[in-house]
Design an enzyme around this catalytic site. Structure first.
Site, PDB file in Angstrom:
ATOM      1  N   TYR A 207       5.375  -1.889  -3.158  1.00 41.07           N
ATOM      2  CA  TYR A 207       4.406  -0.804  -2.947  1.00 41.07           C
ATOM      3  C   TYR A 207       4.494  -0.258  -1.526  1.00 41.07           C
ATOM      4  CZ  TYR A 207      -0.003   1.272  -1.491  1.00 41.07           C
ATOM      5  OH  TYR A 207      -0.942   2.098  -0.918  1.00 41.07           O
TER       6      TYR A 207
ATOM      7  N   LYS B 169       5.749   3.480  -0.060  1.00 40.27           N
ATOM      8  CA  LYS B 169       4.917   4.372   0.754  1.00 40.27           C
ATOM      9  C   LYS B 169       5.580   4.642   2.108  1.00 40.27           C
ATOM     10  CE  LYS B 169       1.500   5.964  -0.048  1.00 40.27           C
ATOM     11  NZ  LYS B 169       1.193   7.279  -0.704  1.00 40.27           N
TER      12      LYS B 169
ATOM     13  N   THR C 290      -0.780   4.567   3.689  1.00 39.80           N
ATOM     14  CA  THR C 290      -1.477   3.297   3.820  1.00 39.80           C
ATOM     15  C   THR C 290      -1.079   2.555   5.089  1.00 39.80           C
ATOM     16  OG1 THR C 290      -1.674   1.080   2.812  1.00 39.80           O
ATOM     17  CG2 THR C 290       0.332   2.280   2.383  1.00 39.80           C
ATOM     18  N   ASP C 291      -1.978   1.688   5.568  1.00 40.30           N
ATOM     19  CA  ASP C 291      -1.640   0.847   6.711  1.00 40.30           C
ATOM     20  C   ASP C 291      -0.637  -0.244   6.335  1.00 40.30           C
ATOM     21  OD1 ASP C 291      -3.326  -0.727   5.159  1.00 40.30           O
ATOM     22  OD2 ASP C 291      -4.729  -1.205   6.768  1.00 40.30           O
ATOM     23  N   GLU C 292      -0.421  -0.460   5.043  1.00 41.72           N
ATOM     24  CA  GLU C 292       0.490  -1.525   4.622  1.00 41.72           C
ATOM     25  C   GLU C 292       1.938  -1.249   5.009  1.00 41.72           C
ATOM     26  OE1 GLU C 292      -0.078  -3.353   0.786  1.00 41.72           O
ATOM     27  OE2 GLU C 292      -2.105  -2.538   0.627  1.00 41.72           O
TER      28      GLU C 292
END
Length: 321
Positions: free
Chosen positions: A151, A155, A125-127
């Site tokens: 989260y 990741k 994810t870009d998060e």
């Protein structure tokens, strides 16, 4: 025939990926999924060369056995806990699934001596990059990691594991970091399905803070196309950012869906917005630079935001009857 494992294949992106592979490939496909609340096997088309195994990836012995028995050529690793609110309420589930699960897959490849055979594709994810201000440039593959939620931290940790197992043990890996996905098969706890569901049922739509948080939206079919392109044309050991180049605030998304929804049902509907206390460590803006994927893979998104939302609204209007 090529043998492919998809982890999390009964989930949102995984089911769309498997259906695309079924349509375009003659491979043997094994879906590994623990079948949590966001999973649904009915989303997957019937296919003679498709198999399913209910496994929680935190169980190392079961993961080791399925890798040994199936002997895959390629693994698409999508299985993950992904809802930020849930990660704040129950972080341990995210550590077990996203970190331990990834570790078990990597170790099973290594301990089954498949380093020279299997390619391992980790979907992230870009998060992991944190958030941006309005004036900041988009995230690139060289952006530093600044995760702000349990989260995104889980990741980021799994991304680091994948890179390390490539560099240290020679496992053939790809990593991709995508922007916010939307489209068919997504659980209605996510933002866009929740908007459609609540509009359809006359319910209030909860919006964190001011609702001015900005996301880069990517239609799931475009993301799946990119994943397949990475598996076919990607450079081992590399990372690819996959974004829709369609930034929009949460309030703007509600307004767009409200207009599309009204046209679909031929009746003017006004969203009932309920502003609620902002989420802890809520990232303000995500923005992805996909130039590397476009140059190396020849990938381009086919759906713009409006066409993707129209298709999505159609699907959920039928699903939520």
């Amino acid at each position: 025939m090529k043998k492919i494992i998809v982890t999390g294949g009964a989930g949102f992106i995984g089911s769309n990926l498997i259906n695309k592979l079924i349509d375009n490939d003659s491979s043997i496909i094994m879906n590994i999924d623990k079948l949590n609340y966001a999973s649904n096997r009915k989303f997957i088309k019937k296919y003679d060369n498709y198999f399913f195994s209910k496994i929680d990836l935190k169980n190392h012995d079961l993961v080791h056995e399925v890798i040994k028995d199936f002997n895959p050529d390629h693994i698409y690793h999508l299985a993950a806990e992904s809802h930020v609110d849930r990660s704040i309420a129950s972080p341990r589930e995210f550590i077990d699934s996203n970190i331990i699960g990834t570790f078990n897959l990597l170790e099973s490849i290594r301990k089954n001596n498949l380093e020279n055979k299997v390619t391992f594709q980790h979907i992230s994810t870009d998060e992991v990059y944190g958030d941006l201000e309005i004036s900041d440039k988009s995230f690139t593959e060289n952006s530093k990691f600044f995760p702000n939620s349990p989260y995104s931290a889980s990741k980021a940790s799994s991304d680091h594991l994948v890179r390390a197992w490539n560099k240290t043990f020679g496992i053939k890996t790809f990593i991709s970091n995508c922007s916010n996905n939307f489209g068919p098969n997504q659980d209605k706890e996510k933002f866009i399905p929740k908007i459609i569901f609540n509009l359809q049922h006359g319910k209030e739509i909860p919006v964190y803070g001011s609702g001015n948080q900005i996301r880069d939206w990517l239609y799931v079919e475009d993301h799946v196309d990119a994943l397949i392109q990475i598996s076919e044309k990607g450079e081992v050991g590399n990372t690819y950012n996959i974004g829709g180049n369609q930034e929009c605030s949460n309030i703007e998304i509600i307004n767009l869906i409200q207009d599309i929804f009204s046209k679909k049902i031929k009746k003017s509907i006004s969203a009932k917005i309920k502003y609620v206390k902002d989420r802890a460590a809520h990232d303000f803006r995500y923005s992805i630079n996909s130039d590397k994927a476009k140059k190396v893979l020849g990938w381009e998104p086919k759906f713009n935001l409006i066409s993707g939302l129209e298709t999505t609204v159609d699907w959920y209007l039928n699903e939520f009857k």
